[in-house]
Write an enzyme that holds these catalytic residues in place. Sequence first.
Site, short mmCIF file in Angstrom:
data_model
loop_
_atom_site.label_atom_id
_atom_site.label_comp_id
_atom_site.label_asym_id
_atom_site.label_seq_id
_atom_site.Cartn_x
_atom_site.Cartn_y
_atom_site.Cartn_z
N LYS A 1 0.84 -1.21 0.00
CA LYS A 1 0.00 0.00 0.00
C LYS A 1 0.87 1.25 0.00
O LYS A 1 2.05 1.21 0.36
CB LYS A 1 -0.94 0.03 1.21
CG LYS A 1 -0.24 -0.02 2.59
CD LYS A 1 0.21 1.33 3.10
CE LYS A 1 1.06 1.22 4.34
NZ LYS A 1 1.88 2.39 4.65
N ASP B 1 -1.36 -1.71 10.33
CA ASP B 1 -1.60 -1.76 8.89
C ASP B 1 -2.20 -3.10 8.43
O ASP B 1 -2.57 -3.24 7.27
CB ASP B 1 -0.29 -1.55 8.11
CG ASP B 1 0.21 -0.12 8.19
OD1 ASP B 1 -0.57 0.76 8.61
OD2 ASP B 1 1.38 0.12 7.84
P1 ATP Z 1 6.04 -0.90 9.04
O1 ATP Z 1 4.92 -1.91 9.03
O2 ATP Z 1 6.87 -0.95 10.29
O3 ATP Z 1 5.63 0.45 8.58
P2 ATP Z 1 7.24 -1.18 6.48
O4 ATP Z 1 5.94 -1.18 5.80
O5 ATP Z 1 8.12 -0.01 6.30
O6 ATP Z 1 7.06 -1.45 8.01
P3 ATP Z 1 8.01 -3.96 6.21
O7 ATP Z 1 8.38 -4.51 4.88
O8 ATP Z 1 6.76 -4.42 6.83
O9 ATP Z 1 8.10 -2.41 6.06
O10 ATP Z 1 9.25 -4.25 7.17
C1 ATP Z 1 9.38 -3.72 8.49
C2 ATP Z 1 10.18 -4.72 9.35
O11 ATP Z 1 9.38 -5.86 9.57
C3 ATP Z 1 11.44 -5.20 8.66
O12 ATP Z 1 12.53 -4.70 9.38
C4 ATP Z 1 11.38 -6.71 8.72
O13 ATP Z 1 12.52 -7.29 9.29
C5 ATP Z 1 10.17 -7.03 9.59
N1 ATP Z 1 9.34 -8.13 9.05
C6 ATP Z 1 8.72 -9.07 9.76
N2 ATP Z 1 8.02 -9.90 8.97
C7 ATP Z 1 8.20 -9.49 7.70
C8 ATP Z 1 7.75 -9.95 6.44
N3 ATP Z 1 6.96 -11.04 6.32
N4 ATP Z 1 8.11 -9.26 5.35
C9 ATP Z 1 8.88 -8.16 5.48
N5 ATP Z 1 9.36 -7.70 6.63
C10 ATP Z 1 9.03 -8.34 7.75
#
Ligand code: ATP
Length: 329
Positions: A24, A153
């Site tokens: 998103k 989220d």
């Molecule tokens: P947030 O939800 O904190 O805003 P984001 O959208 O910026 O995060 P994500 O790709 O969700 O980014 O990654 C945030 C952190 O979540 C990463 O540091 C990662 O190590 C951890 N994480 C846990 N599970 C997952 C997953 N299935 N895919 C990606 N990252 C994950």
Amino acid sequence: MAEPLATPSTQARPDGVRVRVPGKINLALCVGPRRPDGFHDLATVFQSVSLADELRATEAPAGVVTVAVRGRGADLVGAPEDNLAVRAARLLAETYVPRCGAHLEITKGIPVAGGMAGGSADAAAALLACDRLWGLGLPSEALLELAALLGSDVPFTLLGGTAIGHGRGERLTPVRVDHTFHWVLVTSPDGLSTPAVFRRFDELHPPETVPAPAVPEGLLAALVEGDPVALGAALRNDLAEPAVALRPELAVILAAGTEAGAVGRMVSGSGPTCAFLARDAAQAAGIAAELRDRSAGQDRRPGPDVHPARDVYVVRAPASVGFLHAGRG
Ligand code: ATP
């Protein structure tokens, strides 16, 4: 623990259940003052984009949930115990069917730690896939309730499409959008920590100076009317300033997108992904080509260079994939 809603099917399903779940962007991310519980009240508009992860769930012994992650940025995803998809599958099992287990295979298409809710999307996909794998058939309200326990989220990534979010972003009102918008996304090789970006927001804005958050006027009308120029003018992200403060080169990328002709630009969520809105698909392709040239150092026109080692994607929004797009095999 709630009573099981359904007896899980004992039928072997070696082919498993496969779910495609989109990332998103936030068209608006308006941040209110920090609450006593440490969270911030938000007024946000989520929109799914056509950059998606795939999750496949297959049967595993009772109580066992394992994960394998592949695809772009898979090495940045933490240990299996911390994987949000594993936590989601465990929560579903503990709540309804403790004697079930699953092996999850995730193929990342959503940039990791890019402010595009990749982990949340995988958690949503795990809830959906395991619900099917274990023959639960839970109503969407029950899955949304578990989703809210997993992260702010996660409920939206389960829903997909376009929605207004209040509270921490988990209180959702879907918005019907019949038009397709065309975006260019520029990702970054290094993620930004969402808590760190919120901390910087608090440093920049003492709580007493922060008003109650509200979705910008004109944004929903622009979405519903399918007007990219009006939408571009209405985009707002209160986390852009702290994200740029932590990662100053984002300002260079944002300027390059504007120079390339984007009608709107923003940091996506807590960054560091930057999103550029185009008038149409052809212009999006042109903006992407120009940003790729600048990133490769091939562009000789005056203007900012985009740091190399960034990926540039052309995506559609809202994405046509989302909640309940689960298929077998
Ligand atoms: P947030 O939800 O904190 O805003 P984001 O959208 O910026 O995060 P994500 O790709 O969700 O980014 O990654 C945030 C952190 O979540 C990463 O540091 C990662 O190590 C951890 N994480 C846990 N599970 C997952 C997953 N299935 N895919 C990606 N990252 C994950």
